[in-house]
Design a protein around this motif. Structure first.
Motif, PDB file in Angstrom:
ATOM      1  N   ASN A   1       1.013  -1.040   0.027  1.00  6.84           N
ATOM      2  CA  ASN A   1      -0.138  -0.259   0.297  1.00  6.84           C
ATOM      3  C   ASN A   1       0.438   1.038  -0.028  1.00  6.84           C
ATOM      4  OD1 ASN A   1       0.650  -0.678   2.800  1.00  6.84           O
ATOM      5  ND2 ASN A   1      -0.241   0.905   3.239  1.00  6.84           N
ATOM      6  N   LYS A   2       2.049   1.698   0.030  1.00  7.07           N
ATOM      7  CA  LYS A   2       3.057   2.497   0.026  1.00  7.07           C
ATOM      8  C   LYS A   2       3.839   2.449  -0.746  1.00  7.07           C
ATOM      9  CE  LYS A   2       2.736   3.169   5.170  1.00  7.07           C
ATOM     10  NZ  LYS A   2       3.558   3.503   6.607  1.00  7.07           N
ATOM     11  N   ARG A   3       4.591   1.390  -1.531  1.00  6.94           N
ATOM     12  CA  ARG A   3       5.411   1.317  -2.238  1.00  6.94           C
ATOM     13  C   ARG A   3       5.505   0.117  -3.321  1.00  6.94           C
ATOM     14  NH1 ARG A   3      10.801  -0.582   0.834  1.00  6.94           N
ATOM     15  NH2 ARG A   3       9.656  -1.325   2.963  1.00  6.94           N
TER      16      ARG A   3
ATOM     17  N   VAL B   1       8.802   4.501  -3.943  1.00  5.37           N
ATOM     18  CA  VAL B   1       7.387   4.941  -3.646  1.00  5.37           C
ATOM     19  C   VAL B   1       5.727   5.154  -3.971  1.00  5.37           C
ATOM     20  CG1 VAL B   1       8.675   4.912  -1.191  1.00  5.37           C
ATOM     21  CG2 VAL B   1       7.829   7.045  -2.842  1.00  5.37           C
ATOM     22  N   TRP B   2       5.040   5.298  -3.609  1.00  5.25           N
ATOM     23  CA  TRP B   2       3.812   5.398  -5.328  1.00  5.25           C
ATOM     24  C   TRP B   2       4.051   7.061  -5.338  1.00  5.25           C
ATOM     25  CZ3 TRP B   2       2.470   1.784  -7.521  1.00  5.25           C
ATOM     26  CH2 TRP B   2       2.382   0.503  -7.490  1.00  5.25           C
ATOM     27  N   LYS B   3       4.095   7.107  -4.530  1.00  6.47           N
ATOM     28  CA  LYS B   3       4.339   9.389  -5.044  1.00  6.47           C
ATOM     29  C   LYS B   3       5.137   9.791  -5.974  1.00  6.47           C
ATOM     30  CE  LYS B   3       7.471  10.977  -0.995  1.00  6.47           C
ATOM     31  NZ  LYS B   3       7.912  11.805  -2.246  1.00  6.47           N
ATOM     32  N   ASP B   4       6.146   9.081  -6.109  1.00  8.49           N
ATOM     33  CA  ASP B   4       7.217   9.165  -6.934  1.00  8.49           C
ATOM     34  C   ASP B   4       6.960   8.359  -7.923  1.00  8.49           C
ATOM     35  OD1 ASP B   4       8.110  10.656  -4.812  1.00  8.49           O
ATOM     36  OD2 ASP B   4       9.786   8.934  -4.313  1.00  8.49           O
ATOM     37  N   ILE B   5       5.479   7.473  -8.358  1.00 13.56           N
ATOM     38  CA  ILE B   5       5.700   7.171 -10.045  1.00 13.56           C
ATOM     39  C   ILE B   5       4.304   7.246 -10.688  1.00 13.56           C
ATOM     40  CG2 ILE B   5       3.960   4.935 -11.198  1.00 13.56           C
ATOM     41  CD1 ILE B   5       5.499   3.247  -8.341  1.00 13.56           C
TER      42      ILE B   5
ATOM     43  N   ALA C   1      -1.999  -1.501  -9.738  1.00 15.85           N
ATOM     44  CA  ALA C   1      -1.192  -0.240  -9.402  1.00 15.85           C
ATOM     45  C   ALA C   1      -1.823   0.680  -9.397  1.00 15.85           C
ATOM     46  CB  ALA C   1       0.168  -0.308 -10.367  1.00 15.85           C
ATOM     47  N   GLN C   2      -2.304   0.686 -10.686  1.00  9.66           N
ATOM     48  CA  GLN C   2      -3.544   1.381 -11.141  1.00  9.66           C
ATOM     49  C   GLN C   2      -4.521   2.697  -9.496  1.00  9.66           C
ATOM     50  OE1 GLN C   2      -3.800   3.550 -13.191  1.00  9.66           O
ATOM     51  NE2 GLN C   2      -2.273   3.003 -15.103  1.00  9.66           N
ATOM     52  N   GLU C   3      -4.578   1.332  -8.932  1.00  5.57           N
ATOM     53  CA  GLU C   3      -5.986   2.131  -7.773  1.00  5.57           C
ATOM     54  C   GLU C   3      -4.704   2.377  -6.560  1.00  5.57           C
ATOM     55  OE1 GLU C   3      -6.977  -1.994  -6.476  1.00  5.57           O
ATOM     56  OE2 GLU C   3      -8.597  -2.369  -8.066  1.00  5.57           O
ATOM     57  N   ARG C   4      -3.258   2.362  -6.888  1.00  8.86           N
ATOM     58  CA  ARG C   4      -2.903   2.373  -5.384  1.00  8.86           C
ATOM     59  C   ARG C   4      -2.156   3.973  -6.420  1.00  8.86           C
ATOM     60  NH1 ARG C   4      -3.859   1.467  -1.643  1.00  8.86           N
ATOM     61  NH2 ARG C   4      -2.003   2.902  -0.954  1.00  8.86           N
ATOM     62  N   LYS C   5      -2.127   4.251  -7.710  1.00  5.10           N
ATOM     63  CA  LYS C   5      -2.209   5.893  -7.951  1.00  5.10           C
ATOM     64  C   LYS C   5      -2.783   6.574  -7.741  1.00  5.10           C
ATOM     65  CE  LYS C   5       0.474   6.332 -11.945  1.00  5.10           C
ATOM     66  NZ  LYS C   5      -0.865   6.298 -12.538  1.00  5.10           N
TER      67      LYS C   5
ATOM     68  N   GLU D   1      -5.304   6.255  -5.575  1.00  4.96           N
ATOM     69  CA  GLU D   1      -5.697   7.093  -4.664  1.00  4.96           C
ATOM     70  C   GLU D   1      -4.898   7.682  -3.347  1.00  4.96           C
ATOM     71  OE1 GLU D   1      -5.138   2.978  -1.436  1.00  4.96           O
ATOM     72  OE2 GLU D   1      -7.159   2.027  -2.895  1.00  4.96           O
ATOM     73  N   GLU D   2      -3.374   7.521  -4.269  1.00  5.94           N
ATOM     74  CA  GLU D   2      -1.771   8.822  -4.349  1.00  5.94           C
ATOM     75  C   GLU D   2      -2.680  10.216  -4.936  1.00  5.94           C
ATOM     76  OE1 GLU D   2       1.445  10.458  -3.215  1.00  5.94           O
ATOM     77  OE2 GLU D   2       0.720   8.687  -1.947  1.00  5.94           O
ATOM     78  N   ARG D   3      -3.019  10.330  -5.686  1.00  7.12           N
ATOM     79  CA  ARG D   3      -3.555  11.239  -6.503  1.00  7.12           C
ATOM     80  C   ARG D   3      -4.457  11.716  -4.956  1.00  7.12           C
ATOM     81  NH1 ARG D   3      -2.543   9.080 -11.715  1.00  7.12           N
ATOM     82  NH2 ARG D   3      -4.835   7.775 -11.775  1.00  7.12           N
ATOM     83  N   GLU D   4      -5.555  10.937  -5.184  1.00  5.82           N
ATOM     84  CA  GLU D   4      -6.926  11.779  -4.230  1.00  5.82           C
ATOM     85  C   GLU D   4      -6.179  11.966  -2.701  1.00  5.82           C
ATOM     86  OE1 GLU D   4     -10.540  12.568  -2.798  1.00  5.82           O
ATOM     87  OE2 GLU D   4      -9.857  12.153  -4.808  1.00  5.82           O
ATOM     88  N   ALA D   5      -5.326  11.475  -2.871  1.00  2.48           N
ATOM     89  CA  ALA D   5      -4.289  12.302  -0.691  1.00  2.48           C
ATOM     90  C   ALA D   5      -3.979  13.450  -1.515  1.00  2.48           C
ATOM     91  CB  ALA D   5      -3.916  10.946  -0.735  1.00  2.48           C
ATOM     92  N   ARG D   6      -3.001  13.520  -2.410  1.00  3.59           N
ATOM     93  CA  ARG D   6      -2.500  14.272  -2.502  1.00  3.59           C
ATOM     94  C   ARG D   6      -3.224  15.717  -3.057  1.00  3.59           C
ATOM     95  NH1 ARG D   6      -0.512  13.285  -7.313  1.00  3.59           N
ATOM     96  NH2 ARG D   6       1.757  12.226  -6.359  1.00  3.59           N
TER      97      ARG D   6
END
Length: 211
Positions: free
Chosen positions: A54-56, A75-79, A120-124, A126-131
């Motif tokens: 869930n983090k990387r 980490v997901w924020k860097d992808i 991976a798309q789901e995690r990306k 979620e990361e976009r929403e968190a950002r």
């Protein structure tokens, strides 16, 4: 513990090695989502593996004849991009990071590559929403700070007594108008011969001295 990562015909031995290494690497609150294992067409003794948490995302490569595992993680924020390409034999899964780094594994079973892409798309997302939420909070905090500072400045202006007296513009204007009228009347008296030049000059000087 590793059974849930064997649903798409992953190599159990490879998954077990990766899982043990992951347990040592995981941070607080980190959870393993999926493990994919390379399946080379001829010799598949030391397959590469990909793990998603869930983090990387982590890429594992066996070394020293399979005795050790080297890894690279992002980490997901860097992808910024993930991709999968299905070929005649297996599929390729790859990622691209914010600094231009690309990492991928070929000869993945197609079903595993699809799962990797899905997770991976789901995690990306979620990361976009968190950002997005973080950006909103920062903007709100900045806006609140500006309003608070303005309110303090307004309150200070209300409670701080004026350091200088009001400009006497409105008081001077009537006085100047009154003086003008008196000077006109004085000039009229002089022009009509009702007062002498000396009296006119003396009275005019008195009026001007009142300014």
């Amino acid at each position: 513990m590793i059974e849930k990562f064997l649903n798409e015909e992953q190599d159990p031995k490879a998954v077990e090695k990766v899982y043990k290494r992951l347990v040592d690497l995981m941070n607080s609150g980190e959870e393993i989502i999926y493990i994919a294992v390379q399946k080379k067409p001829v010799v598949n003794l030391f397959p590469d593996c990909i793990a998603i948490t869930n983090k990387r995302i982590l890429f594992f490569t066996p070394a020293n004849l399979g005795l050790t595992l080297k890894f690279v993680d992002f980490v997901w924020k860097d992808i910024i991009d993930v991709a999968t390409k299905e070929e005649l034999i297996g599929a390729v899964f790859s990622v691209r990071t914010t600094n231009g780094t690309e990492m991928g594994v070929d000869y993945l079973p197609k079903v595993q590559a699809r799962k990797l892409y899905q997770y991976a798309q789901e995690r990306k997302e979620e990361e976009r929403e968190a950002r997005r939420l973080r950006d909103l909070e920062e903007k709100r905090a900045e806006s609140g700070s500006v309003q608070f500072e303005n309110a303090n400045a307004f309150g200070a202006n209300q409670h701080t007594p004026p350091t200088q007296p009001p400009a006497p513009v409105q008081q001077e204007q009537p006085k100047q108008d009154e003086l003008t009228e008196k000077l006109k009347k004085l000039r009229t008296l002089f022009d009509n011969g009702l007062i002498s030049q000396e009296e006119y000059n003396h009275k005019k000087l008195e009026l001007l001295n009142d300014l």
